[in-house]
Design an enzyme around this catalytic site. Structure first.
Site: not given
Ligand code: NI
Length: 399
Positions: A101, A106, A297, A371
């Site tokens: 990841h 994640d 894309y 985080e």
């Protein structure tokens, strides 16, 4: 303004971190997100009041109906990882060999799972509906978004919000911009076909190697000489393969690379120039040059009113200077397909923190995130969704 769900967010944060670390440990590459989907399915089923559909083999869509009528807002997370070997040395580093990841999906998945849990708990106080798109395969064209859109997951959706962690934005900040925020992401493969033979007798062969070199050189002029200096575009030749031995002239050489643009005109112009250069230089040297072009894309185009709403929200909740205007990214993002159908925007959550060593860019083997950004990420998603509901209602009134 008090952030809504503040207490719920605080409560769920340790769980979100745990979920994120779980996903981080067991990353799965695009279209192979089987265990991740299973995990999400189990967690969301536990909530009891969220309806799950599975329009694709991996990934899922969760729907929650508020107690009162109101607009429907979609929130999207991508769930896939990259085929690369993690070198972060984290305790919870990847246990799936060769998969990592490294783009933060994640975190997107864990934060959206946190958002579903909180809204599910508050169902009785909610108006309108919420659609949570856990999308597979953002990293691998054709990507998962186009299939989700084709499966009509946006039916009845009034607006959509997506977010991506940003390694160039400081933790505590949100990045956003009106208009095109990501590029048209196309790639090409040119096959230069000559005629192989012994290296000592080039006169009996048609050597494709010098021809391929001429093509690569000529391609360097495409952007600077054809695209307006006021526009942005990138063309990179990233691979060139030909030959197997020192004494053999090969039959063919293959050249591959990437093109990034923001407008349809530049996108098409570069395509035409590549085809012309490959065919004409090859022809001049008695080779055959063919181009396989992959239209990737499209550019992600944020709706200005929704960007304004997110900007105002961020500044109101966290103070002035919280929301920073991003430079358009040359990266690709298949969130573009949702925004082709419904208004909304894609925002960037700052996860850069030099003190914690979170300085490596996405797709780097040492990519890590702070985080501590999760609280802001979930707050912005949840409050952003309610903000969008208001905006939709206002727009409906005006119409
Ligand atoms: Ni990504």
């Amino acid at each position: 303004m008090e952030p809504i769900f503040e207490k719920d967010i605080e409560e769920i944060l340790p769980q979100v971190v745990a979920w994120r670390r779980h996903f981080h440990q067991y990353p799965e590459s695009s279209f192979n997100e089987v265990a991740t989907t299973e995990f999400l399915l189990n967690e969301i089923e536990k909530l009891g009041n969220v309806k799950i559909t599975r329009p694709m083999e991996t990934g899922l869509v969760a729907r929650l109906e508020g107690a009162l009528p109101g607009p429907t807002i979609a929130l999207r997370a991508d769930i896939d990882a990259l085929k690369m070997t993690e070198l972060t040395g984290l305790e919870y580093a990847s246990k799936n060999e060769g998969v990592m990841h490294a783009c933060g999906h994640d975190s997107h998945t864990a934060m959206l799972l946190g958002a579903v849990s909180i809204l599910s708990k508050n169902q009785q106080n909610l108006k309108g509906n919420f659609v949570f798109i856990f999308q597979p395969a953002e990293e691998f064209p054709p990507g998962g978004a186009i299939a989700m859109v084709e499966a009509n997951v946006l039916d009845g959706v009034d607006a959509i919000l997506g977010q991506h962690v940003s390694s160039i934005t400081q933790v505590g900040q949100v990045g956003i911009l009106a208009g095109a925020s990501s590029a048209n992401t196309d790639c090409f493969e040119i096959v230069v076909k000559g005629r192989g033979g012994h290296a000592s007798t080039p006169n009996l062969c048609i050597d494709p190697i010098p021809v391929a070199m001429q093509i690569v050189t000529a391609m360097q002029q495409i952007v600077p000489r054809n695209i307006s200096p006021n526009d942005k575009a990138v063309l990179s030749v990233t691979r060139i393969n030909g030959g197997t031995a020192d004494n053999i002239i090969p039959d063919t050489v293959i050249i591959g690379g990437t093109v990034r643009t923001y407008t349809k005109e530049n996108r098409e112009k570069i395509y035409e120039r590549i085809c012309s250069i490959a065919a004409k230089i090859s022809a001049a040297e008695n080779c055959e040059g063919t181009v396989k072009y992959t239209w990737g894309y499209p550019s992600t185009v944020n709706t200005p009113a929704y960007v304004e709403a997110i900007t105002a929200l961020g500044e109101e909740l966290y103070g002035e200077g919280t929301v920073v205007t991003m430079e358009p990214s040359m990266g690709g993002e298949d969130f573009a397909y949702y925004l082709e159908k419904v208004p909304g925007c894609f925002m960037y959550l700052g996860v850069k923190n030099a003190e914690k060593g979170c300085i490596y860019p996405g797709h780097n083997t040492k990519f890590t995130i702070d985080e501590d950004a999760f609280s802001m990420g979930i707050t912005m998603m949840l409050n952003g969704a309610l903000c969008f509901q208001k905006l939709v209602e206002e727009q409906k009134k005006e119409a």
